[in-house]
Design a protein around this motif. Structure first.
Motif, short mmCIF file in Angstrom:
data_model
loop_
_atom_site.label_atom_id
_atom_site.label_comp_id
_atom_site.label_asym_id
_atom_site.label_seq_id
_atom_site.Cartn_x
_atom_site.Cartn_y
_atom_site.Cartn_z
N SER A 59 0.84 -1.27 2.76
CA SER A 59 1.29 -2.43 1.99
C SER A 59 0.19 -2.93 1.05
O SER A 59 0.47 -3.37 -0.06
CB SER A 59 1.75 -3.55 2.92
N ALA A 60 -1.06 -2.88 1.51
CA ALA A 60 -2.17 -3.28 0.65
C ALA A 60 -2.27 -2.38 -0.58
O ALA A 60 -2.42 -2.85 -1.71
CB ALA A 60 -3.48 -3.25 1.43
N MET A 61 -2.15 -1.06 -0.37
CA MET A 61 -2.22 -0.11 -1.48
C MET A 61 -1.02 -0.28 -2.40
O MET A 61 -1.15 -0.20 -3.64
CB MET A 61 -2.29 1.32 -0.95
N ALA A 62 0.16 -0.50 -1.83
CA ALA A 62 1.36 -0.70 -2.65
C ALA A 62 1.22 -1.94 -3.51
O ALA A 62 1.57 -1.94 -4.70
CB ALA A 62 2.60 -0.81 -1.75
N SER A 63 0.69 -3.02 -2.93
CA SER A 63 0.48 -4.25 -3.69
C SER A 63 -0.55 -4.05 -4.79
O SER A 63 -0.39 -4.50 -5.92
CB SER A 63 0.04 -5.37 -2.74
N GLN A 65 -1.27 -1.36 -6.34
CA GLN A 65 -0.74 -0.51 -7.40
C GLN A 65 0.49 -1.10 -8.08
O GLN A 65 1.15 -0.44 -8.88
CB GLN A 65 -0.40 0.87 -6.82
N GLY A 66 0.81 -2.37 -7.76
CA GLY A 66 1.92 -3.04 -8.44
C GLY A 66 3.29 -2.65 -7.93
O GLY A 66 4.25 -2.63 -8.71
N ASN A 67 3.41 -2.37 -6.64
CA ASN A 67 4.71 -2.02 -6.05
C ASN A 67 5.02 -2.99 -4.90
O ASN A 67 5.06 -2.60 -3.73
CB ASN A 67 4.69 -0.58 -5.51
N PRO A 68 5.26 -4.28 -5.24
CA PRO A 68 5.42 -5.30 -4.19
C PRO A 68 6.62 -5.09 -3.28
O PRO A 68 6.57 -5.38 -2.10
CB PRO A 68 5.56 -6.61 -4.99
N SER A 69 7.74 -4.59 -3.84
CA SER A 69 8.94 -4.40 -3.02
C SER A 69 8.70 -3.37 -1.92
O SER A 69 9.24 -3.48 -0.82
CB SER A 69 10.12 -3.97 -3.89
N LEU A 70 7.89 -2.36 -2.22
CA LEU A 70 7.54 -1.36 -1.22
C LEU A 70 6.73 -2.00 -0.10
O LEU A 70 6.94 -1.71 1.09
CB LEU A 70 6.76 -0.22 -1.87
N ALA A 71 5.79 -2.88 -0.48
CA ALA A 71 4.94 -3.56 0.51
C ALA A 71 5.77 -4.45 1.43
O ALA A 71 5.62 -4.41 2.66
CB ALA A 71 3.87 -4.38 -0.21
N ILE A 72 6.66 -5.25 0.85
CA ILE A 72 7.47 -6.17 1.66
C ILE A 72 8.49 -5.40 2.49
O ILE A 72 8.71 -5.69 3.67
CB ILE A 72 8.17 -7.21 0.76
N GLY A 73 9.12 -4.39 1.87
CA GLY A 73 10.08 -3.58 2.59
C GLY A 73 9.46 -2.87 3.78
O GLY A 73 10.08 -2.75 4.85
N MET A 265 3.27 -11.50 -5.37
CA MET A 265 4.45 -10.64 -5.40
C MET A 265 5.72 -11.43 -5.68
O MET A 265 5.90 -12.54 -5.17
CB MET A 265 4.59 -9.91 -4.07
N VAL A 266 6.59 -10.83 -6.50
CA VAL A 266 7.94 -11.35 -6.69
C VAL A 266 8.84 -10.63 -5.70
O VAL A 266 8.76 -9.41 -5.54
CB VAL A 266 8.44 -11.11 -8.14
N ILE A 267 9.69 -11.37 -5.00
CA ILE A 267 10.51 -10.82 -3.92
C ILE A 267 11.93 -10.56 -4.42
O ILE A 267 12.57 -11.46 -5.00
CB ILE A 267 10.54 -11.79 -2.72
#
Length: 326
Positions: A59-63, A65-73, A265-267
């Protein structure tokens, strides 16, 4: 060919991630132990973090790299998988006894953490202050665990079991080596995994959240599955359930907290309206199925089948809605 590469990237990422997390926990635990930190404290902190390390790093790497939905999911999906898939499968094999102390202590704490996360998610944003609130909550949780473990003199079942996981007799040089290997490979493997997951989402025409809730959440939950199966096999029922509840707390406080602090992040609304709701529902279902008016709680085989079926139903719903929205 591209989808094959994406799947291979994810597979390689999962394998390296889980192995690196295991080596980091073993090395850091032995390192702390060699520096004179008590086995109990090491078990409650470093070992306690162990099973949630993959979710945190991914989730840290996803955030980052600008992929917040992947981090939250990943965080929400892992929590749902922990209860529905892991406790469900484990209790189908070995019905699990639930200590009354676990139901009275861990379940209310998890409920409060879920409510706090819901409040912070309500505006469909995770800001850096929101992330800091979650991380402060994580530090408070760890502090409370350590205090409780020390007060019980290590007799608390959860504390004692975690302390037993601390490696003994590992030389300082070996401990340093495994710690460094884990620190280097964890972010690298997470980067490979995230890249594969994002590529897979683009190819399949679904959102990154869908991949995070399904494939990535399943893969990063494998350490919890291994830990729960091993605990059930040893008839350490309370450790199996305690690990799952603790991992869910760490996922919400640590995984989401770290990701939000790294990058606000935008959810996606569906994560709040569907997945957060399912996480609450399956947690309440676990309490309902395991509760007994007197004595120990019990997750029976029929109850475990209900939990497992709920997880399969949820996964089917996520995939079906993703297909319809294409």
């Amino acid at each position: 060919m591209t989808i094959t590469i994406a799947l291979l990237q994810m597979l390689a990422g999962f394998v390296l991630l889980i192995w690196a997390a295991d080596r980091l926990v073993a090395g850091a635990s032995a390192l702390a132990r060699n520096f004179g930190v008590s086995t109990l404290v090491v078990g409650l902190t470093i070992v306690g973090f162990g099973t949630s390390a993959p979710e945190m790093i991914v989730s840290a790497m996803a955030s980052l790299q600008g992929n917040p939905s992947l981090a939250i999911g990943n965080a929400l999906g892992s929590n749902i998988a922990n209860i529905g898939l892991i406790l469900g499968l484990t209790a189908i094999i070995y019905p699990l006894r639930v200590e009354s102390a676990t139901l009275k202590r861990e379940v209310p704490i998890l409920a409060l953490i879920m409510l706090l996360t819901l409040v912070l998610m309500w505006d469909l944003q995770f800001s850096r202050p929101d992330g800091l609130i979650l991380l402060i909550g994580l530090l408070a949780l760890i502090g409370a665990m350590v205090v409780l473990g020390i007060k019980s003199g290590g007799k608390d079942p959860m504390s004692a079991a975690l302390a037993e996981e601390v490696p003994s007799g590992m030389p300082m040089r070996t401990a340093v080596m495994w710690t460094l290997v884990g620190l280097i490979l964890l972010p690298l493997s997470a980067q490979v995994l995230v890249k594969g997951a994002v590529t897979l989402a683009l190819i399949m025409g679904v959102s990154e959240a869908v991949v995070g809730l399904t494939v990535v959440a399943l893969g990063t939950s494998l350490p919890e599955l291994a830990a729960a199966a091993a605990s059930a096999y040893k008839r350490e029922d309370d450790l199996a359930i305690g690990n799952i509840l603790g991992s869910n707390m760490f996922n919400l406080l640590g995984v989401l907290g770290i990701a939000a602090v790294i990058h606000p992040m935008v959810i996606e609304p569906v994560l709040l309206n569907r997945d957060m709701l399912v996480m609450f529902a399956i947690s309440i279902l676990l309490l309902f199925l395991s509760w007994r008016r007197e004595g120990q709680g019990l997750i029976t085989r029929p109850a475990a089948i209900v939990l497992f079926a709920s997880y399969l139903g949820y996964q089917t719903l996520v995939i079906w809605e993703a297909v319809l929205s294409r």
